[in-house]
Every structure is written in structure tokens, then in C-alpha cells.
Design a protein around this motif. Structure first.
Motif, PDB file in Angstrom:
ATOM      1  N   PRO A  34      -2.576  -9.017 -35.332  1.00  0.00           N
ATOM      2  CA  PRO A  34      -3.848  -8.414 -34.501  1.00  0.00           C
ATOM      3  C   PRO A  34      -3.038  -7.421 -33.661  1.00  0.00           C
ATOM      4  N   HIS A  82      -7.503  -6.020 -38.953  1.00  0.00           N
ATOM      5  CA  HIS A  82      -6.294  -6.476 -39.534  1.00  0.00           C
ATOM      6  C   HIS A  82      -6.444  -7.538 -40.777  1.00  0.00           C
ATOM      7  N   THR A 117      -8.661 -14.588 -35.502  1.00  0.00           N
ATOM      8  CA  THR A 117      -8.209 -13.429 -35.279  1.00  0.00           C
ATOM      9  C   THR A 117      -6.747 -13.290 -34.326  1.00  0.00           C
ATOM     10  N   LYS A 171     -12.106  -5.761 -34.241  1.00  0.00           N
ATOM     11  CA  LYS A 171     -11.033  -6.897 -34.002  1.00  0.00           C
ATOM     12  C   LYS A 171     -10.402  -7.467 -35.059  1.00  0.00           C
ATOM     13  N   SER A 194      -3.931 -15.550 -38.011  1.00  0.00           N
ATOM     14  CA  SER A 194      -3.982 -14.365 -38.782  1.00  0.00           C
ATOM     15  C   SER A 194      -3.100 -14.509 -39.727  1.00  0.00           C
ATOM     16  N   SER A 211      -0.777 -10.035 -29.178  1.00  0.00           N
ATOM     17  CA  SER A 211      -1.290 -11.426 -28.329  1.00  0.00           C
ATOM     18  C   SER A 211      -0.251 -11.454 -27.097  1.00  0.00           C
TER      19      SER A 211
END
Length: 311
Positions: free
Chosen positions: A161, A51, A18, A48, A23, A165
Motif C-alpha cells: 500500500p 496496489h 488494503t 487506495k 495486502s 503503513s
């Protein structure tokens, strides 16, 4: 990661599925026809991983399984039967020597971050990556594992995500007028898509071995904010920092090894255009108040990109 030895796309595992880079890597792997087993701490946390499930091909070829780095043996089931494993952690590059006026240091795959530096200044995240990679090389040698490492610089681009991040949030803060970005010092920058493609490239290239630096361009914080302020005048980008910038060594990253495999990274304008378009679509960027039009001439578009062309 191990190498692909078959023409058909097989099953690969991506750890930390994730995450920002992971991702996007999964997105590219699915596009290329791979079956992907993503390792996450809680595969039942649909919110979570939403996506990931939204990616094209996810319903048919993506599986999320439990994997926790802090639990020994928890990855056994995740990697069982996989032809390759993509572990998305990467070492960061730092310089131990004092800067010398006019000197240029070229860093290649033989350059390692300083454990002493990271310990002294309590940069635990970077230290963990250094030590993890060193242990991975030891383990690969002892067990005859075909390990290849991709070393990305500061990653820029759309962040799948959400919440963002830490890397993406730092850029978002900078574009919204934040003044703390100077602590990063001179760095290389690279598009997240190039990082993902670099991972797949070295996996699919049987001759690939060792470490590969993945980066497009270097810049100091001051060079970067001036470039961004000129290119995106509608955003509230500040060209000042809260603290006086420390003297940093002038270095360039040698990416010849990766270029020889055929990967040429996207330039700075593309990575930030993509990043800003994504953040604006999410409503995360603040625009400057519109000013009343004046008769002053519009700056030449070419001049907006001139700041970093020769950096």
C-alpha cells in the motif's frame, strides 16, 4: 480463521484488505490459487486499492466488498459463502514485570499483553487488538467456530500500500536518520511474507489450533541501529536516539509451535534487504554523500552481520 478442508482452493475473505499485512496475504493467496474477497471500507476507492488490482490474478479472482468494523453486520455479505476468513489484527506482546539483570523471559502463545499497561500509557491501538482477540475467542467458543490466531512481531518488508503503513513509515524514518525508534524497546522482527505464509499455513493445516507466534529475531533498538548502520553504510542511519532508552526486560519469543508446522522465518538480513530495496526503488531513502576513496581497507563483510548473530 477457519480451516480448509477441501483439496481445491476455495473462496476466502480477508478483512482490512488494503493494509500492510493483508495486502501481502492477498498476494500470496492469489498466487496459491484462492479466490479472495477483500473487505474494505470503500470498495469504490480505486486509488487506495490500486496496489491490489495490480497483483497477479487479481482481475480473475479478487473481489472487493464493503466491510466496516464500526458498523454491526457490515461483514455479513463479505463472509457469506467463504470457506475461511483471515482477520489480520493481532495481539502485541508486552511484559508487566520489572527487568532483572541477566534474566531471560521466554514468551509463548500463553503470554498476553497487559491491559493495565496499555490503558495507563494510552496505547489504544495495542489495547484494541488485545480486547478484540479476547472477544473473538469468546465468540468462537460460544458459536463453535474453528479460530486460529497468528501473532506477528514487528513486521518488516516491502509495503504494497501507498502511502506507507505506520509500521513501514517508522522503519523508513529510522533508515533516514530518525531518532525516535527507541520508544519501541526490545522487539521481535519478522518478514511480511512469513506473516502471510503463516496465516495460510495454519489455515491449511487441520490440526492447527490456538495461537502461533510468528517472529524471526529479537533486538533492542541500539542493537538494531548498529546492525543496520554497519550493514548499510550508504544510508543515513543514526546510532543515537532523541531520548535515553528505558531499561527493558530481556525476552525471547518462543516460536517453536509455528516451526513445528514447517515455517522457518527469514533472517534479519533478508527482511531488511527486501525492505530497503523496495524503499530505494520508491525513492524514499536518503543516501550519504559520496566520500573521496581512501587507501583504508574495506571492512570484512562477515563483521557487518556479527552484531546480532547471537542476540
Amino acid at each position: 480463521m477457519g480451516h480448509s478442508t477441501e483439496k481445491s482452493k476455495g473462496t476466502v475473505c480477508v478483512t482490512g484488505a488494503t493494509g500492510f499485512v493483508a495486502s501481502w496475504l492477498i498476494k500470496c493467496l492469489l498466487q496459491d490459487g484462492y479466490r479472495v474477497r477483500g473487505a474494505v471500507r470503500d470498495p469504490e476507492n480505486y486509488e487506495k486499492a490500486a496496489h491490489l488490482w495490480a497483483l497477479s490474478g487479481a482481475k480473475e479472482r479478487l473481489q472487493l466488498v464493503k466491510g466496516d468494523l464500526l458498523v454491526e453486520g457490515s461483514y455479513d455479505a463479505a463472509v457469506a459463502g467463504c470457506e475461511g476468513v483471515f482477520h489480520t489484527a493481532a495481539a502485541l506482546v508486552r511484559i508487566k514485570s520489572d527487568p532483572k539483570p541477566g534474566a531471560v523471559t521466554y514468551l509463548d502463545e500463553y503470554s498476553w499483553s497487559s491491559i493495565f499497561f496499555c490503558t495507563k500509557y494510552q496505547i489504544w491501538y495495542s489495547l484494541a487488538k488485545i480486547l478484540s482477540e479476547q472477544e473473538a475467542w469468546k465468540f468462537a467458543f460460544l458459536h463453535s467456530i474453528d479460530l486460529v490466531v497468528v501473532l506477528p512481531s514487528f513486521v518488516i518488508g516491502p509495503c504494497l500500500p501507498y502511502p506507507l503503513s505506520k509500521t513501514a513509515q517508522d522503519i523508513c524514518d529510522l533508515l533516514n536518520g530518525g531518532r525516535n525508534f527507541g520508544i519501541h524497546g526490545r522487539m521481535g522482527y519478522v518478514h511480511v511474507d512469513d506473516v502471510a505464509r503463516a496465516h495460510i499455513l495454519v489455515y491449511e493445516t487441520p490440526s492447527a489450533q490456538g495461537r502461533y507466534i510468528c517472529s524471526a529475531q529479537e533486538a533492542t533498538p541500539q542493537e538494531l541501529v548498529q546492525y543496520l548502520a554497519d550493514r548499510y553504510p550508504h544510508l543515513q542511519i543514526s546510532t543515537k536516539f532523541n531520548d535515553e532508552l528505558p531499561k527493558m526486560p530481556y525476552y525471547k519469543l518462543n516460536t517453536t509451535k509455528l516451526q513445528r508446522l514447517g515455517l522457518n522465518c527469514k533472517p534479519l538480513d533478508v527482511m531488511f534487504d527486501d525492505c530497503i530495496s523496495f524503499l530505494e526503488e520508491k525513492g524514499l531513502l536518503k543516501r550519504k554523500p559520496e566520500k573521496t576513496p581512501t587507501s583504508s581497507s574495506t571492512p570484512d563483510e562477515h563483521s557487518k552481520d556479527s552484531v546480532l548473530q547471537n542476540v
